[in-house]
Design an enzyme around this catalytic site. Sequence first.
Site, mmCIF file in Angstrom:
data_model
loop_
_atom_site.group_PDB
_atom_site.id
_atom_site.type_symbol
_atom_site.label_atom_id
_atom_site.label_comp_id
_atom_site.label_asym_id
_atom_site.label_seq_id
_atom_site.Cartn_x
_atom_site.Cartn_y
_atom_site.Cartn_z
ATOM 1 C CB ALA A 236 -1.254 0.103 1.399
ATOM 2 C CB CYS B 239 3.063 -0.210 -18.631
ATOM 3 S SG CYS B 239 4.851 0.176 -18.789
HETATM 4 C C1 UGA Z 1 4.654 -3.050 -15.413
HETATM 5 C C2 UGA Z 1 4.611 -4.677 -14.965
HETATM 6 O O1 UGA Z 1 4.568 -4.451 -14.016
HETATM 7 C C3 UGA Z 1 5.178 -5.087 -16.154
HETATM 8 O O2 UGA Z 1 4.393 -6.509 -16.212
HETATM 9 C C4 UGA Z 1 4.776 -4.782 -17.749
HETATM 10 O O3 UGA Z 1 5.126 -5.420 -19.100
HETATM 11 C C5 UGA Z 1 5.000 -3.443 -17.986
HETATM 12 O O4 UGA Z 1 3.630 -2.741 -17.129
HETATM 13 C C6 UGA Z 1 4.524 -2.768 -19.406
HETATM 14 O O5 UGA Z 1 3.092 -2.977 -19.385
HETATM 15 O O6 UGA Z 1 5.214 -2.141 -19.784
HETATM 16 P P1 UGA Z 1 6.352 -0.628 -15.016
HETATM 17 O O7 UGA Z 1 5.144 -0.005 -15.086
HETATM 18 O O8 UGA Z 1 7.916 -1.103 -15.122
HETATM 19 O O9 UGA Z 1 5.790 -2.399 -15.022
HETATM 20 O O10 UGA Z 1 6.193 -1.132 -13.229
HETATM 21 P P2 UGA Z 1 5.787 -2.036 -11.542
HETATM 22 O O11 UGA Z 1 6.922 -2.583 -11.458
HETATM 23 O O12 UGA Z 1 4.468 -2.774 -12.498
HETATM 24 O O13 UGA Z 1 5.214 -0.306 -11.079
HETATM 25 C C7 UGA Z 1 4.090 0.238 -11.658
HETATM 26 C C8 UGA Z 1 3.497 1.200 -10.357
HETATM 27 O O14 UGA Z 1 2.828 0.422 -9.561
HETATM 28 C C9 UGA Z 1 4.769 1.389 -9.857
HETATM 29 O O15 UGA Z 1 4.686 2.962 -9.376
HETATM 30 C C10 UGA Z 1 4.808 1.194 -7.948
HETATM 31 O O16 UGA Z 1 5.166 1.706 -7.471
HETATM 32 C C11 UGA Z 1 3.221 0.542 -8.408
HETATM 33 N N1 UGA Z 1 3.377 -0.506 -7.346
HETATM 34 C C12 UGA Z 1 4.062 -1.531 -7.527
HETATM 35 C C13 UGA Z 1 2.838 -0.128 -5.980
HETATM 36 O O17 UGA Z 1 2.071 0.993 -5.244
HETATM 37 N N2 UGA Z 1 2.161 -1.036 -5.064
HETATM 38 C C14 UGA Z 1 3.013 -2.493 -5.411
HETATM 39 O O18 UGA Z 1 2.812 -3.635 -4.246
HETATM 40 C C15 UGA Z 1 3.433 -2.598 -6.063
#
Ligand code: UGA
Length: 437
Positions: free
Chosen positions: A257, A265
């Site tokens: 959270a 993405c």
């Molecule tokens: C995401 C997907 O995880 C990839 O599998 C996908 O290939 C990619 O989009 C894409 O479509 O190209 P990404 O955008 O690099 O990857 O970022 P994530 O690691 O997924 O994080 C996304 C957001 O969620 C971040 O702002 C992160 O801080 C947030 N987040 C993540 C949370 O707030 N809580 C969590 O528990 C996990």
Amino acid sequence: MPLTVSVIGTNYLGAAHAAGMAQFGHQVIGVDIDQARVDSLNAGRPTIFEPDLEPMLARHVASGQLRFTTDYAEIADWADVHFVAVGTPRAADGSADLSQVFAVADRLGPLLTRPTLVAGKSTVPVGTAARLQQRLRELAPAGDGVEVLWNPEFLREAHAVADTLRPDRIVLGAQSQQALATMRQVYARPIADQVPVVECDLATAELIKSAANTFLAMKISFINALAQMCEAAGGDVVPLADALGYDRRIGRDFLNAGLGFGGGCLPKDIAALAYRATELGVPQLTQLITAIETINDTQRSAVTHIAVRSLGDEVTGRRVAVLGAAFKPGTDDTRNSPALTVAAQLAALGAEVRVYDPQARVDLPELTQCPSLDEALDAADLVLHLTEWPQFRQLDPAALGSVVRRKVLIDARLRLDRDAWQRAGWQVIQPGRATSR
Ligand code: UGA
């Protein structure tokens, strides 16, 4: 057996994919319309900050196995497979802007004189692959000899190299056995390493990617809604998430959270799926996604409100130090960054906002970017921890206490050691951890 492979579009996705293809042993040419990017990549230098990418890229450029060009004529009849890895940004109405995808068809199509495989990697609305194939066949001298398949990419920024070399799964949406056989050759190495392969039709492959990103966004918004419940009821979302995560059917990943999701993405891909669901008459999915988006937006404004309250509702002229600007740690990407939304909201209310990030550049004129943490913290009335870079966990709260004006910390990512900061005399606010106060 090594193949000849082109990768069209060499930003985050394409640069990592091109280097990964070379690492798998193939002969690779990356294509981009941006001459400056091509020049930089040909010098072995990525144009983005992505851990581990530079050595892999530089090695394969130096060996001659990988190069980059702006000239489609060099790749057209040369490559066994053309990967399409261009951007599909969000249009004003929430749909995906597919102009880059179809611009590739317009450039490449007229040059294809022999049977060719075009593999889409970009995230696209379901139905795009079929349209792309139709356009390519209309334009190509090879006509129906051009086949499109969809092979969505799941790499995460900051983990692009690891995710490219060893993905969780390989999805192949194809129409012919021949196309599948070629793709199994392309991915021979990870397949030999037991990476699972899902074979399906074009539409399913397109949907798998949209569904994966929507599910991840849903997990984040779910836990953030529960964080709001914890605030309201006096609970603690961290042990709640831990306990949920021990259930193997749920899993702990993506249950952190905090400020919610951002980046290039998740926000745009779920909006595009919502738009397509409405178009195709599936409004229930649109409603689900709208709820995910509403919760995500609320997280950002809730932190801004907490900040305003902790400044005693006197925001004008107060100094706020913001730790983190990237949308997540490990990247310099600030697209749709939750941290910058909160920072900009506080600046709009009159605060003097000073931002420090280890990698990301801040381009908003209302925010002051500081080259060092101490400069950002200097005489601050409030400190906000908004992007959880690992180095922020190593900070010494006692030392920082002498730099700021008021020792008040909002840890919006719930990652700092609350007890250590409190022992050093700080007031610590962690939204969603009400029982901890
Ligand atoms: C995401 C997907 O995880 C990839 O599998 C996908 O290939 C990619 O989009 C894409 O479509 O190209 P990404 O955008 O690099 O990857 O970022 P994530 O690691 O997924 O994080 C996304 C957001 O969620 C971040 O702002 C992160 O801080 C947030 N987040 C993540 C949370 O707030 N809580 C969590 O528990 C996990």
